[in-house]
Write a protein that holds these residues in place. Structure first.
Motif, PDB file in Angstrom:
ATOM      1  N   SER A  70      29.036  12.376  24.317  1.00 44.86           N
ATOM      2  CA  SER A  70      28.961  12.479  22.861  1.00 44.86           C
ATOM      3  C   SER A  70      30.314  12.147  22.254  1.00 44.86           C
ATOM      4  O   SER A  70      31.285  11.900  22.959  1.00 44.86           O
ATOM      5  CB  SER A  70      28.534  13.903  22.475  1.00 44.86           C
ATOM      6  OG  SER A  70      28.453  14.062  21.077  1.00 44.86           O
ATOM      7  N   SER A  72      32.575  12.757  18.154  1.00 48.01           N
ATOM      8  CA  SER A  72      32.586  13.021  16.704  1.00 48.01           C
ATOM      9  C   SER A  72      33.234  11.869  15.948  1.00 48.01           C
ATOM     10  O   SER A  72      33.267  11.874  14.718  1.00 48.01           O
ATOM     11  CB  SER A  72      33.351  14.317  16.413  1.00 48.01           C
ATOM     12  OG  SER A  72      34.719  14.181  16.792  1.00 48.01           O
ATOM     13  N   TRP A  75      31.795   9.786  12.795  1.00 48.62           N
ATOM     14  CA  TRP A  75      31.778  10.296  11.424  1.00 48.62           C
ATOM     15  C   TRP A  75      32.914   9.679  10.605  1.00 48.62           C
ATOM     16  O   TRP A  75      32.802   9.517   9.396  1.00 48.62           O
ATOM     17  CB  TRP A  75      31.894  11.828  11.420  1.00 48.62           C
ATOM     18  CG  TRP A  75      30.659  12.512  11.908  1.00 48.62           C
ATOM     19  CD1 TRP A  75      30.475  13.127  13.116  1.00 48.62           C
ATOM     20  CD2 TRP A  75      29.417  12.649  11.211  1.00 48.62           C
ATOM     21  NE1 TRP A  75      29.203  13.631  13.201  1.00 48.62           N
ATOM     22  CE2 TRP A  75      28.534  13.361  12.044  1.00 48.62           C
ATOM     23  CE3 TRP A  75      28.972  12.243   9.947  1.00 48.62           C
ATOM     24  CZ2 TRP A  75      27.225  13.680  11.667  1.00 48.62           C
ATOM     25  CZ3 TRP A  75      27.665  12.554   9.571  1.00 48.62           C
ATOM     26  CH2 TRP A  75      26.805  13.263  10.422  1.00 48.62           C
ATOM     27  N   VAL A 112      25.602   8.650  16.477  1.00 49.38           N
ATOM     28  CA  VAL A 112      25.185   8.927  15.091  1.00 49.38           C
ATOM     29  C   VAL A 112      25.181   7.576  14.377  1.00 49.38           C
ATOM     30  O   VAL A 112      26.237   6.947  14.243  1.00 49.38           O
ATOM     31  CB  VAL A 112      26.149   9.904  14.409  1.00 49.38           C
ATOM     32  CG1 VAL A 112      25.787  10.064  12.939  1.00 49.38           C
ATOM     33  CG2 VAL A 112      26.134  11.253  15.113  1.00 49.38           C
ATOM     34  N   GLU A 150      20.895  10.119  17.541  1.00 50.21           N
ATOM     35  CA  GLU A 150      20.666  11.536  17.264  1.00 50.21           C
ATOM     36  C   GLU A 150      20.269  11.769  15.811  1.00 50.21           C
ATOM     37  O   GLU A 150      20.780  11.120  14.894  1.00 50.21           O
ATOM     38  CB  GLU A 150      21.910  12.369  17.565  1.00 50.21           C
ATOM     39  CG  GLU A 150      21.607  13.862  17.509  1.00 50.21           C
ATOM     40  CD  GLU A 150      22.830  14.743  17.712  1.00 50.21           C
ATOM     41  OE1 GLU A 150      22.672  15.857  18.212  1.00 50.21           O
ATOM     42  OE2 GLU A 150      23.940  14.309  17.356  1.00 50.21           O
ATOM     43  N   VAL A 152      20.807  13.958  12.873  1.00 48.65           N
ATOM     44  CA  VAL A 152      21.833  14.887  12.410  1.00 48.65           C
ATOM     45  C   VAL A 152      21.691  15.061  10.901  1.00 48.65           C
ATOM     46  O   VAL A 152      20.853  14.421  10.268  1.00 48.65           O
ATOM     47  CB  VAL A 152      23.246  14.372  12.766  1.00 48.65           C
ATOM     48  CG1 VAL A 152      23.439  14.326  14.275  1.00 48.65           C
ATOM     49  CG2 VAL A 152      23.500  12.997  12.175  1.00 48.65           C
ATOM     50  N   TRP A 153      22.534  15.867  10.333  1.00 47.42           N
ATOM     51  CA  TRP A 153      22.481  16.107   8.891  1.00 47.42           C
ATOM     52  C   TRP A 153      23.228  14.994   8.164  1.00 47.42           C
ATOM     53  O   TRP A 153      24.298  15.220   7.593  1.00 47.42           O
ATOM     54  CB  TRP A 153      23.062  17.475   8.571  1.00 47.42           C
ATOM     55  CG  TRP A 153      22.149  18.615   8.929  1.00 47.42           C
ATOM     56  CD1 TRP A 153      21.064  18.578   9.769  1.00 47.42           C
ATOM     57  CD2 TRP A 153      22.240  19.950   8.450  1.00 47.42           C
ATOM     58  NE1 TRP A 153      20.481  19.810   9.857  1.00 47.42           N
ATOM     59  CE2 TRP A 153      21.180  20.677   9.047  1.00 47.42           C
ATOM     60  CE3 TRP A 153      23.119  20.604   7.593  1.00 47.42           C
ATOM     61  CZ2 TRP A 153      20.980  22.034   8.803  1.00 47.42           C
ATOM     62  CZ3 TRP A 153      22.921  21.956   7.350  1.00 47.42           C
ATOM     63  CH2 TRP A 153      21.861  22.651   7.939  1.00 47.42           C
ATOM     64  N   ASN A 154      22.668  13.806   8.196  1.00 46.80           N
ATOM     65  CA  ASN A 154      23.303  12.647   7.575  1.00 46.80           C
ATOM     66  C   ASN A 154      22.427  12.029   6.483  1.00 46.80           C
ATOM     67  O   ASN A 154      22.659  10.897   6.073  1.00 46.80           O
ATOM     68  CB  ASN A 154      23.641  11.595   8.636  1.00 46.80           C
ATOM     69  CG  ASN A 154      22.416  11.184   9.452  1.00 46.80           C
ATOM     70  OD1 ASN A 154      21.344  11.779   9.340  1.00 46.80           O
ATOM     71  ND2 ASN A 154      22.572  10.179  10.295  1.00 46.80           N
ATOM     72  N   ASP A 180      17.753  16.396  18.700  1.00 50.93           N
ATOM     73  CA  ASP A 180      18.374  17.702  18.484  1.00 50.93           C
ATOM     74  C   ASP A 180      17.347  18.653  17.868  1.00 50.93           C
ATOM     75  O   ASP A 180      16.900  18.459  16.740  1.00 50.93           O
ATOM     76  CB  ASP A 180      19.597  17.580  17.570  1.00 50.93           C
ATOM     77  CG  ASP A 180      20.396  18.866  17.516  1.00 50.93           C
ATOM     78  OD1 ASP A 180      19.834  19.902  17.111  1.00 50.93           O
ATOM     79  OD2 ASP A 180      21.590  18.838  17.887  1.00 50.93           O
ATOM     80  N   ASN A 183      18.624  20.778  14.635  1.00 51.73           N
ATOM     81  CA  ASN A 183      18.924  19.989  13.439  1.00 51.73           C
ATOM     82  C   ASN A 183      17.675  19.671  12.625  1.00 51.73           C
ATOM     83  O   ASN A 183      17.765  19.440  11.414  1.00 51.73           O
ATOM     84  CB  ASN A 183      19.618  18.679  13.823  1.00 51.73           C
ATOM     85  CG  ASN A 183      21.087  18.862  14.148  1.00 51.73           C
ATOM     86  OD1 ASN A 183      21.661  19.913  13.876  1.00 51.73           O
ATOM     87  ND2 ASN A 183      21.692  17.853  14.738  1.00 51.73           N
TER      88      ASN A 183
END
Length: 276
Positions: A70, A72, A75, A112, A150, A152-154, A180, A183
């Motif tokens: 994975s 980050s 972002w 992401v 994934e 995600v909260w996007n 996920d 999520n």
């Protein structure tokens, strides 16, 4: 199914040797590593092939599988950015993930795909990120490492039907879904998504959530939120999923390493067994 834990479930700066040792002691089968910012412990954008292979050997010493990777970093460099140079940086992040995964022997990297915001509309996010993933699919095929998109909260890919169509349109067996469970709970039911996405799901993250909270503070330890774990387990069994359930949970403020041990016991219950 295999029990996994993400590196983020350990206090920042925990040496990988300790991550692997504790994970084995706690009863996990696998650890999910991350491509961290420069200066972080473990893998970064500067990690060499030889260094990655050494990490793989270290995990083997503790009988820990490394099956997914994975990060980050996407972002900050989204594949949906209006700036072509930022998209290029994001592409390099994924290419680095794929290369590291190949050297270590992992079969999946988590991606992401982008984010909808005031600057990037939904349709533009779709088109830009999809074009980038189509390019990256060729690299994934060359490396024989899969890309897992994934949820995600996007504010993007908000239904299982859209996620299914988005992945299918890439037309590559090396692009699937990194699903996920937690999520999804703020706008859907994970067991329904699992049945609809089916074999497109190549890896699974587990966390728990209380939708009544409505914010990120609603994420809670496994078994203490509103996920219907019996329905989730049944749905995964029905689609024939046998890979990792990787915990990605917030660590305790006091005794943070206890998070790893408790979560392992929670996963035993989720898997329908007794703590081992």
């Amino acid at each position: 199914m295999l029990k996994g834990v993400n590196q983020w479930c350990f206090p920042e700066g925990t040496p990988l040797q300790q991550v692997f040792a504790i994970s084995r002691e706690a009863g996990y089968d696998a650890v999910e590593l991350n491509v961290n910012p420069l200066g972080g412990v473990g893998l970064t954008m500067e990690t060499t092939a030889a260094e990655a292979e050494a990490i793989g050997r270290l995990a083997n010493e503790y009988d820990i599988q490394l099956r997914s990777l994975s990060t980050s970093l996407l972002w900050q460099t989204p594949l949906s950015s209006a700036d072509a140079s930022v998209r290029e940086q994001g592409r390099r992040v994924v290419e680095k993930q794929l290369g590291l995964a190949e050297h270590i022997g992992m079969d999946t990297v988590l991606v992401v795909p982008g984010a909808v915001n005031e600057q990037t509309s939904y349709d533009v996010c779709y088109d830009r990120s999809h074009a980038e993933l189509t390019l990256l699919a060729k690299e994934a095929e060359k490396r024989r490492v899969r890309i897992g998109i994934e949820n995600v909260w996007n504010k993007f890919l908000l239904s299982p039907l859209e996620m299914r169509a988005y992945v299918d349109a890439v037309q590559s067996p090396y692009v699937g879904v990194y699903f996920d469970v937690g999520n999804i709970l703020h706008n859907g039911y994970p067991e329904q998504w699992i049945k609809i996405l089916g074999s497109r799901i190549i890896k699974v993250h587990v966390k728990d959530y209380r939708p009544s909270v409505g914010t990120g503070h609603g994420f809670v330890p496994l078994l203490s939120g509103d996920v219907n774990w019996t329905a989730v387990r049944t749905a995964l069994q029905e689609i024939g999923y046998t890979d990792t359930l990787t915990a990605e949970v917030e660590i305790y403020a006091e005794g943070p390493l206890q998070t790893v041990y408790d979560t392992s016991r929670h996963l035993d219950i989720i898997l329908g067994g007794v703590p081992r």
